[in-house]
Design an enzyme around this catalytic site. Structure first.
Site, mmCIF file in Angstrom:
data_model
loop_
_atom_site.group_PDB
_atom_site.id
_atom_site.type_symbol
_atom_site.label_atom_id
_atom_site.label_comp_id
_atom_site.label_asym_id
_atom_site.label_seq_id
_atom_site.Cartn_x
_atom_site.Cartn_y
_atom_site.Cartn_z
ATOM 1 N N CYS A 71 0.511 3.450 3.136
ATOM 2 C CA CYS A 71 1.234 2.892 4.287
ATOM 3 C C CYS A 71 2.719 3.233 4.180
ATOM 4 O O CYS A 71 3.368 3.558 5.171
ATOM 5 C CB CYS A 71 1.048 1.383 4.363
ATOM 6 S SG CYS A 71 -0.534 0.868 5.055
ATOM 7 N N CYS A 112 0.823 -1.202 0.000
ATOM 8 C CA CYS A 112 0.000 0.000 0.000
ATOM 9 C C CYS A 112 0.866 1.265 0.000
ATOM 10 O O CYS A 112 1.685 1.484 0.890
ATOM 11 C CB CYS A 112 -0.924 -0.017 1.218
ATOM 12 S SG CYS A 112 -1.841 1.500 1.432
ATOM 13 N N HIS A 171 -3.328 1.004 8.554
ATOM 14 C CA HIS A 171 -4.065 0.718 7.330
ATOM 15 C C HIS A 171 -5.547 0.488 7.625
ATOM 16 O O HIS A 171 -5.928 -0.512 8.233
ATOM 17 C CB HIS A 171 -3.473 -0.486 6.608
ATOM 18 C CG HIS A 171 -4.093 -0.721 5.261
ATOM 19 N ND1 HIS A 171 -3.674 -0.062 4.132
ATOM 20 C CD2 HIS A 171 -5.133 -1.500 4.886
ATOM 21 C CE1 HIS A 171 -4.425 -0.448 3.105
ATOM 22 N NE2 HIS A 171 -5.314 -1.322 3.541
ATOM 23 N N ASP A 215 -1.233 16.009 -2.256
ATOM 24 C CA ASP A 215 -1.611 15.052 -3.303
ATOM 25 C C ASP A 215 -0.639 15.203 -4.480
ATOM 26 O O ASP A 215 -0.303 16.328 -4.869
ATOM 27 C CB ASP A 215 -3.048 15.351 -3.751
ATOM 28 C CG ASP A 215 -3.644 14.239 -4.586
ATOM 29 O OD1 ASP A 215 -4.710 13.743 -4.220
ATOM 30 O OD2 ASP A 215 -3.043 13.872 -5.627
ATOM 31 N N HIS A 262 -6.736 2.912 0.938
ATOM 32 C CA HIS A 262 -6.298 3.222 2.304
ATOM 33 C C HIS A 262 -7.044 4.515 2.608
ATOM 34 O O HIS A 262 -6.886 5.514 1.884
ATOM 35 C CB HIS A 262 -4.768 3.407 2.318
ATOM 36 C CG HIS A 262 -4.194 3.769 3.651
ATOM 37 N ND1 HIS A 262 -3.107 3.114 4.198
ATOM 38 C CD2 HIS A 262 -4.530 4.731 4.543
ATOM 39 C CE1 HIS A 262 -2.804 3.666 5.375
ATOM 40 N NE2 HIS A 262 -3.664 4.659 5.601
ATOM 41 N N HIS A 311 -8.597 7.867 3.114
ATOM 42 C CA HIS A 311 -8.008 9.202 3.025
ATOM 43 C C HIS A 311 -9.086 10.254 2.827
ATOM 44 O O HIS A 311 -10.114 9.987 2.202
ATOM 45 C CB HIS A 311 -6.955 9.279 1.915
ATOM 46 C CG HIS A 311 -7.427 8.873 0.555
ATOM 47 N ND1 HIS A 311 -7.607 7.544 0.186
ATOM 48 C CD2 HIS A 311 -7.764 9.603 -0.529
ATOM 49 C CE1 HIS A 311 -8.011 7.491 -1.082
ATOM 50 N NE2 HIS A 311 -8.134 8.725 -1.529
ATOM 51 N N HIS A 314 -9.762 14.098 1.382
ATOM 52 C CA HIS A 314 -9.222 15.156 0.538
ATOM 53 C C HIS A 314 -9.536 16.522 1.143
ATOM 54 O O HIS A 314 -10.684 16.775 1.537
ATOM 55 C CB HIS A 314 -9.876 15.116 -0.850
ATOM 56 C CG HIS A 314 -9.522 13.919 -1.656
ATOM 57 N ND1 HIS A 314 -8.512 13.911 -2.593
ATOM 58 C CD2 HIS A 314 -10.058 12.670 -1.676
ATOM 59 C CE1 HIS A 314 -8.437 12.716 -3.161
ATOM 60 N NE2 HIS A 314 -9.373 11.937 -2.626
HETATM 61 ZN ZN LIG Z 1 -2.315 1.343 3.652
#
Ligand SMILES: [Zn+2]
Length: 110
Positions: free
Chosen positions: A9, A6, A48, A32, A100, A102, A104
């Protein structure tokens, strides 16, 4: 995708470079790599967590702490970029590119 592969990660473990905007014990925020606006930032848990859609009642402390990390990140972006406002969003389903969790933060400029 396994945790080892990942990309987020790896960023959390500093095994991949990223422009870090904010970090605490459990969360990290970074720019980003394909920004839709200047200062477009992602906030992720260091552990994770696959998807927002899988969160349950027992995760409420995690979610609360995550939101606080998002807020701390928002303050950093507000101060640095002075945007008109900041759009905060979490994608689900097929909109997700990296599995994973996230959030924004997209600064919007006039
Ligand atoms: Zn991850």
């Amino acid at each position: 995708m396994s945790t080892q592969e990942c990309v987020f990660c790896k960023i959390a473990k500093k095994q991949l470079p990223a422009q870090i905007v904010y970090e605490n014990k459990d969360f990290i925020a970074f720019l980003d790599i394909n920004p839709v606006s200047k200062g477009h930032t992602l906030v992720i848990p260091k552990k994770h967590v696959t998807d927002f859609a899988g969160l349950v009642e027992e995760d409420k402390e995690f979610v609360y702490n995550y939101l606080l990390a998002v807020e701390e990140t928002r303050k950093v972006l507000e101060k640095k970029y002075k945007p008109y406002g900041i759009r905060i969003g979490i994608n689900t389903g097929s909109l997700i590119e990296v599995h994973h969790l996230h959030t924004h933060l997209v600064p919007v400029y006039k």
